[in-house]
Design a protein around this motif. Structure first.
Motif, short mmCIF file in Angstrom:
data_model
loop_
_atom_site.label_atom_id
_atom_site.label_comp_id
_atom_site.label_asym_id
_atom_site.label_seq_id
_atom_site.Cartn_x
_atom_site.Cartn_y
_atom_site.Cartn_z
N GLY A 1 0.83 -1.19 0.00
CA GLY A 1 0.00 0.00 0.00
C GLY A 1 0.87 1.25 0.00
N TYR A 2 0.24 2.40 -0.10
CA TYR A 2 0.98 3.66 -0.11
C TYR A 2 0.74 4.41 1.19
CZ TYR A 2 2.38 8.43 -1.24
OH TYR A 2 2.98 9.67 -1.22
N ASP A 3 1.81 4.61 1.95
CA ASP A 3 1.74 5.38 3.19
C ASP A 3 3.16 5.76 3.59
OD1 ASP A 3 1.38 6.53 5.63
OD2 ASP A 3 0.20 4.89 6.50
N PRO A 4 3.60 6.96 3.20
CA PRO A 4 4.98 7.39 3.52
C PRO A 4 5.26 7.49 5.01
CG PRO A 4 4.01 8.76 1.81
CD PRO A 4 2.90 7.93 2.37
N GLU A 5 4.20 7.60 5.83
CA GLU A 5 4.38 7.73 7.29
C GLU A 5 4.15 6.42 8.03
OE1 GLU A 5 2.58 10.51 5.69
OE2 GLU A 5 4.65 11.22 5.59
N PHE A 6 4.02 5.31 7.33
CA PHE A 6 3.72 4.03 7.98
C PHE A 6 4.76 3.70 9.04
CE2 PHE A 6 3.99 -0.71 8.01
CZ PHE A 6 2.75 -0.95 8.56
N TRP A 7 6.01 4.08 8.79
CA TRP A 7 7.09 3.75 9.72
C TRP A 7 6.93 4.44 11.08
CZ3 TRP A 7 10.26 7.70 11.50
CH2 TRP A 7 10.23 8.90 10.77
N GLN A 8 6.09 5.47 11.13
CA GLN A 8 5.84 6.16 12.38
C GLN A 8 4.68 5.55 13.17
OE1 GLN A 8 5.84 10.54 12.01
NE2 GLN A 8 6.57 10.27 9.90
N LYS A 9 3.97 4.61 12.55
CA LYS A 9 2.73 4.08 13.13
C LYS A 9 2.85 2.68 13.69
CE LYS A 9 0.20 6.78 9.66
NZ LYS A 9 -0.66 6.69 8.45
N GLN A 10 3.77 1.87 13.14
CA GLN A 10 3.93 0.49 13.59
C GLN A 10 5.41 0.16 13.72
OE1 GLN A 10 1.85 -2.83 12.00
NE2 GLN A 10 0.02 -1.69 11.46
N PRO A 11 5.76 -0.83 14.52
CA PRO A 11 7.16 -1.27 14.56
C PRO A 11 7.60 -1.73 13.18
CG PRO A 11 5.91 -2.23 16.37
CD PRO A 11 4.91 -1.59 15.46
N ILE A 12 8.77 -1.32 12.76
CA ILE A 12 9.31 -1.72 11.46
C ILE A 12 10.46 -2.69 11.71
CG2 ILE A 12 10.43 -0.93 9.34
CD1 ILE A 12 7.45 -0.08 9.70
N TYR A 13 10.32 -3.87 11.13
CA TYR A 13 11.32 -4.92 11.33
C TYR A 13 12.34 -4.97 10.20
CZ TYR A 13 8.14 -6.49 14.95
OH TYR A 13 7.35 -6.55 16.07
N GLN A 14 11.94 -4.46 9.04
CA GLN A 14 12.82 -4.51 7.88
C GLN A 14 12.32 -3.50 6.86
OE1 GLN A 14 14.70 -8.35 6.50
NE2 GLN A 14 13.08 -8.19 4.98
N MET A 15 13.23 -3.04 5.99
CA MET A 15 12.86 -2.18 4.88
C MET A 15 13.44 -2.74 3.59
SD MET A 15 13.46 1.66 6.49
CE MET A 15 15.05 1.29 7.26
N PHE A 16 12.78 -2.42 2.47
CA PHE A 16 13.38 -2.62 1.16
C PHE A 16 13.89 -1.28 0.68
CE2 PHE A 16 10.00 -6.05 -0.05
CZ PHE A 16 10.63 -6.98 0.75
N LEU A 17 15.13 -1.24 0.23
CA LEU A 17 15.69 -0.07 -0.44
C LEU A 17 15.78 -0.42 -1.93
CD1 LEU A 17 17.27 2.64 -0.69
CD2 LEU A 17 19.34 1.30 -0.25
N HIS A 18 15.23 0.47 -2.77
CA HIS A 18 15.20 0.19 -4.20
C HIS A 18 16.21 1.08 -4.92
CE1 HIS A 18 11.80 -2.43 -3.67
NE2 HIS A 18 11.33 -1.53 -2.83
N CYS A 19 17.31 0.44 -5.34
CA CYS A 19 18.35 1.15 -6.06
C CYS A 19 19.16 0.14 -6.88
CB CYS A 19 19.27 1.91 -5.10
SG CYS A 19 20.30 0.84 -4.06
N GLU A 20 19.94 0.66 -7.82
CA GLU A 20 20.80 -0.18 -8.64
C GLU A 20 22.06 -0.56 -7.85
OE1 GLU A 20 19.86 -1.17 -11.54
OE2 GLU A 20 18.37 0.26 -12.26
#
Length: 258
Positions: free
Chosen positions: A132-151
């Protein structure tokens, strides 16, 4: 050694390039379970990415999110989130380089750029729903991992960008972002401690760079025939390709099935 528990990676281990479970793998795991040996998933994926696989294989225990969220027989037994200050710093750093992120909690995932072609290509390759789309999601729930999208060529932009975080590439357009002391082995140790089984009595199967610590920890580490070449030195045994009964052949080598 009489092994009591077996940990299985998913992508390239339990499933092939089409994200399908080979029939021989299903049969081998069912035979393993019939002999009283526990089968556990150990994956970089979040739980909502592999729920159908758990049902197909009759498995209810897993080490997910590269060791950050562990469930045994349906009950959470261990979790370790990324400190919010570290997430905030990484979000700011990625924004300066115009790279999108996906934020993963244990129950949902959201992106801060739902039109990024790198994000779309890499997440689609997992054969899962898009975030889904939510740029502030990281402020609302515990974040265990992220995907970084780059070459790949852009990876140096992130070296030592945020102290305490590391990245492991899983797709040519995406990397996992997690604490630098995080690995599947950390989650496996927590689960083994919970059930009172020593690492020496465990077996693990993997194929990727995030499986190094896991294979080194257990009594018998098995790399798939299709494994990344950098993983193979960490294995005690190299089985056949995922599509060539790699799981079955590895379990037979371990003496766990006929």
């Amino acid at each position: 050694m009489s092994y009591k528990i077996v940990f299985f990676d998913i992508d390239g281990t339990l499933v092939d390039d089409r994200k399908q479970i080979p029939p021989g793998t299903v049969q081998a795991i069912r035979e393993l379970q019939s002999r009283g040996v526990e089968a556990v998933i150990a994956t970089g994926r979040a739980p909502y990415f592999f729920a159908p696989l758990l049902e197909t294989l009759g498995i209810d225990s897993y080490v997910s999110l590269n060791g950050a969220y562990v469930v045994y027989k349906g009950e959470p037994v261990f979790s370790r989130e990324i400190p919010q200050a570290s997430v905030k710093a990484f979000v700011s750093h990625a924004a300066r380089h115009r790279h999108s992120l996906v934020f993963e909690s244990h129950s949902a995932f959201y992106t801060n750029n739902d039109s990024d072609p790198l994000m779309l290509e890499s997440v689609t390759s997992l054969r899962v729903d898009l975030p889904g789309y939510d740029p502030e999601f990281w402020q609302k729930q515990p974040i265990y991992q992220m995907f970084l999208h780059c070459e790949s060529a852009e990876e140096p932009l992130y070296e030592r960008a945020v102290p305490g975080l590391k990245m492991i590439r899983w797709h040519e357009k995406a990397m996992d972002v997690m604490p630098d002391d995080r690995s599947k082995a950390q989650g496996i140790e927590a689960l083994l401690a919970h059930v009172g089984v020593s690492p020496e009595a465990a077996v693990a199967f993997g194929d990727g760079l995030n499986d190094k610590e896991m294979l080194a920890l257990v009594g018998l580490g098995i790399a798939m025939g299709n494994a990344h070449e950098e993983l193979k030195p960490y294995a005690d045994y190299i089985t056949t390709h995922v599509e060539e009964d790699g799981i079955g052949n590895g379990l037979r080598y371990a003496g766990l099935i006929d």
